[in-house]
Design a protein around this motif. Structure first.
Motif, PDB file in Angstrom:
ATOM      1  N   ARG A 115       0.837  -1.205   0.000  1.00  0.00           N
ATOM      2  CA  ARG A 115       0.000   0.000   0.000  1.00  0.00           C
ATOM      3  C   ARG A 115       0.870   1.253   0.000  1.00  0.00           C
ATOM      4  O   ARG A 115       0.548   2.248  -0.675  1.00  0.00           O
ATOM      5  N   VAL A 116       1.970   1.224   0.744  1.00  0.00           N
ATOM      6  CA  VAL A 116       2.904   2.352   0.752  1.00  0.00           C
ATOM      7  C   VAL A 116       3.460   2.571  -0.659  1.00  0.00           C
ATOM      8  O   VAL A 116       3.579   3.713  -1.128  1.00  0.00           O
ATOM      9  N   ARG A 117       3.777   1.466  -1.340  1.00  0.00           N
ATOM     10  CA  ARG A 117       4.286   1.581  -2.714  1.00  0.00           C
ATOM     11  C   ARG A 117       3.248   2.212  -3.635  1.00  0.00           C
ATOM     12  O   ARG A 117       3.567   3.088  -4.447  1.00  0.00           O
ATOM     13  N   LYS A 118       1.986   1.788  -3.483  1.00  0.00           N
ATOM     14  CA  LYS A 118       0.920   2.337  -4.327  1.00  0.00           C
ATOM     15  C   LYS A 118       0.708   3.819  -4.039  1.00  0.00           C
ATOM     16  O   LYS A 118       0.474   4.613  -4.952  1.00  0.00           O
ATOM     17  N   PHE A 119       0.775   4.197  -2.755  1.00  0.00           N
ATOM     18  CA  PHE A 119       0.651   5.609  -2.391  1.00  0.00           C
ATOM     19  C   PHE A 119       1.719   6.438  -3.095  1.00  0.00           C
ATOM     20  O   PHE A 119       1.454   7.547  -3.578  1.00  0.00           O
ATOM     21  N   ALA A 120       2.944   5.905  -3.136  1.00  0.00           N
ATOM     22  CA  ALA A 120       4.058   6.650  -3.727  1.00  0.00           C
ATOM     23  C   ALA A 120       3.858   6.895  -5.215  1.00  0.00           C
ATOM     24  O   ALA A 120       4.442   7.832  -5.778  1.00  0.00           O
ATOM     25  N   GLU A 121       3.038   6.081  -5.864  1.00  0.00           N
ATOM     26  CA  GLU A 121       2.791   6.223  -7.294  1.00  0.00           C
ATOM     27  C   GLU A 121       1.672   7.212  -7.604  1.00  0.00           C
ATOM     28  O   GLU A 121       1.479   7.585  -8.762  1.00  0.00           O
ATOM     29  N   LEU A 122       0.928   7.630  -6.584  1.00  0.00           N
ATOM     30  CA  LEU A 122      -0.232   8.484  -6.810  1.00  0.00           C
ATOM     31  C   LEU A 122       0.154   9.957  -6.784  1.00  0.00           C
ATOM     32  O   LEU A 122       1.086  10.362  -6.093  1.00  0.00           O
ATOM     33  N   PRO A 123      -0.584  10.793  -7.516  1.00  0.00           N
ATOM     34  CA  PRO A 123      -0.327  12.236  -7.449  1.00  0.00           C
ATOM     35  C   PRO A 123      -0.844  12.816  -6.137  1.00  0.00           C
ATOM     36  O   PRO A 123      -1.622  12.175  -5.418  1.00  0.00           O
ATOM     37  N   TYR A 124      -0.426  14.027  -5.841  1.00  0.00           N
ATOM     38  CA  TYR A 124      -0.847  14.726  -4.625  1.00  0.00           C
ATOM     39  C   TYR A 124      -1.334  16.105  -5.041  1.00  0.00           C
ATOM     40  O   TYR A 124      -0.586  16.881  -5.639  1.00  0.00           O
ATOM     41  N   TRP A 125      -2.615  16.398  -4.770  1.00  0.00           N
ATOM     42  CA  TRP A 125      -3.228  17.666  -5.174  1.00  0.00           C
ATOM     43  C   TRP A 125      -3.674  18.433  -3.940  1.00  0.00           C
ATOM     44  O   TRP A 125      -4.872  18.510  -3.636  1.00  0.00           O
ATOM     45  N   PRO A 126      -2.755  18.981  -3.171  1.00  0.00           N
ATOM     46  CA  PRO A 126      -3.133  19.684  -1.939  1.00  0.00           C
ATOM     47  C   PRO A 126      -3.828  21.006  -2.239  1.00  0.00           C
ATOM     48  O   PRO A 126      -3.731  21.545  -3.349  1.00  0.00           O
ATOM     49  N   GLY A 127      -4.504  21.526  -1.237  1.00  0.00           N
ATOM     50  CA  GLY A 127      -5.128  22.834  -1.370  1.00  0.00           C
ATOM     51  C   GLY A 127      -6.635  22.741  -1.497  1.00  0.00           C
ATOM     52  O   GLY A 127      -7.239  21.663  -1.435  1.00  0.00           O
ATOM     53  N   TYR A 128      -7.249  23.909  -1.696  1.00  0.00           N
ATOM     54  CA  TYR A 128      -8.701  24.041  -1.774  1.00  0.00           C
ATOM     55  C   TYR A 128      -9.016  24.717  -3.104  1.00  0.00           C
ATOM     56  O   TYR A 128      -8.523  25.812  -3.378  1.00  0.00           O
ATOM     57  N   TRP A 129      -9.829  24.064  -3.913  1.00  0.00           N
ATOM     58  CA  TRP A 129      -9.954  24.399  -5.318  1.00  0.00           C
ATOM     59  C   TRP A 129     -11.347  24.918  -5.651  1.00  0.00           C
ATOM     60  O   TRP A 129     -12.352  24.379  -5.191  1.00  0.00           O
ATOM     61  N   VAL A 130     -11.380  25.960  -6.496  1.00  0.00           N
ATOM     62  CA  VAL A 130     -12.651  26.505  -6.987  1.00  0.00           C
ATOM     63  C   VAL A 130     -12.561  26.628  -8.501  1.00  0.00           C
ATOM     64  O   VAL A 130     -11.470  26.683  -9.087  1.00  0.00           O
ATOM     65  N   SER A 131     -13.710  26.670  -9.147  1.00  0.00           N
ATOM     66  CA  SER A 131     -13.724  26.902 -10.585  1.00  0.00           C
ATOM     67  C   SER A 131     -13.043  28.224 -10.888  1.00  0.00           C
ATOM     68  O   SER A 131     -13.252  29.225 -10.183  1.00  0.00           O
ATOM     69  N   GLU A 132     -12.217  28.260 -11.931  1.00  0.00           N
ATOM     70  CA  GLU A 132     -11.483  29.487 -12.238  1.00  0.00           C
ATOM     71  C   GLU A 132     -12.420  30.649 -12.540  1.00  0.00           C
ATOM     72  O   GLU A 132     -12.055  31.814 -12.372  1.00  0.00           O
ATOM     73  N   GLN A 133     -13.657  30.342 -12.944  1.00  0.00           N
ATOM     74  CA  GLN A 133     -14.623  31.397 -13.208  1.00  0.00           C
ATOM     75  C   GLN A 133     -15.005  32.126 -11.920  1.00  0.00           C
ATOM     76  O   GLN A 133     -15.493  33.249 -11.958  1.00  0.00           O
TER      77      GLN A 133
END
Length: 257
Positions: free
Chosen positions: A31-49
């Motif tokens: 599972r640690v190996r699989k985690f290392a392969e995943l992207p990381y998208w931190p933060g709080y996101w809103v539509s650019e509009q």
């Protein structure tokens, strides 16, 4: 002597790894190996509009020819006759109507921030009103038809291709019944998404097919930006009790008290 022997045997017993523990350890390492392969998208996101929207709900002047502020609302979708009929009916009901939240797909194109929590088994997308999408990425198939029913956020199955998350969502309750600015798609609609990080944007390409309301696949791209003003996710209940209507235009009513 006996005491030392007993102590030695006790220590050996504590250090011994049972087959079950060894299996659990191997699973954790995988599972640690699989985690290392995943992207990381931190933060709080809103539509650019909606970036830099004020507390009053205004996002500033928009240039001529700019697309509608909510691009998933269906104004440019390839509606068939049934879809046009539903959209026309929705337009009559929209002024002054009180929403119950964003729902899907509108929560993915909103001023309300969303957060992405990515694990090997699923990706959760949560907004400030506690609305949550569960996108299962553990290899399971889409549930059988008899094991699903329409919900506000539908049923989502996904998988990763590199750093791009591919998602298929079905059984979405007709979006307009939950949010008055949503498209009038039917519960037979199939939503396909390609979600990835491009620079400082999360970009999602949608292809939406609905045999009931669309004459062709509806394709739209949504771009999210980080809202730097947020340093944490504050969960709150959705309240729209101050929405009113005057001459067919939505208004903000004064507090009841």
């Amino acid at each position: 002597m006996i005491t030392r022997l007993a102590a030695a045997l006790g220590a050996a017993a504590l250090l011994a790894v049972s087959p079950v523990q060894a299996q659990d350890g191997a699973a954790n390492q995988e599972r640690v190996r699989k985690f290392a392969e995943l992207p990381y998208w931190p933060g709080y996101w809103v539509s650019e509009q909606y970036a830099n929207t004020t507390i009053g709900g205004f996002s500033g002047p928009r240039p001529a020819g700019a697309p509608p502020i909510m691009r998933l609302n269906g104004f440019d979708a390839p509606w068939n006759e049934e879809g046009k009929r539903r959209q026309a009916e929705a337009a009559k009901l929209r002024p002054g109507r009180k929403a119950m939240g964003w729902g899907y797909p509108m929560m993915m194109d909103a001023a309300t921030p969303v957060q992405f929590m990515i694990t090997p088994e699923e990706t959760l997308i949560v907004n400030a009103y506690g609305e949550t999408r569960h996108i299962y990425t553990d290899g399971r198939p889409m549930p059988a038809a008899e094991d699903m029913w329409p919900t506000v956020w539908g049923t989502s199955i996904g998988h990763w291709e590199g750093d791009t998350l591919l998602v298929e969502t079905v059984q979405v309750q007709m979006p307009f019944t939950y949010f008055h600015g949503a498209p009038s798609l039917s519960e037979e609609a199939v939503y396909r998404e390609r979600i990835r990080l491009e620079g400082d944007h999360i970009v999602t390409d949608y292809v939406i097919e609905d045999p009931v309301t669309l004459s062709a696949p509806w394709k739209v791209t949504i771009r999210l930006v980080r809202e730097e003003a947020f340093d944490r996710m504050v969960q709150m209940d959705f309240s729209n009790d101050r929405t009113g209507s005057e001459d067919g235009v939505n208004t903000i009513e004064p507090p009841a008290d």
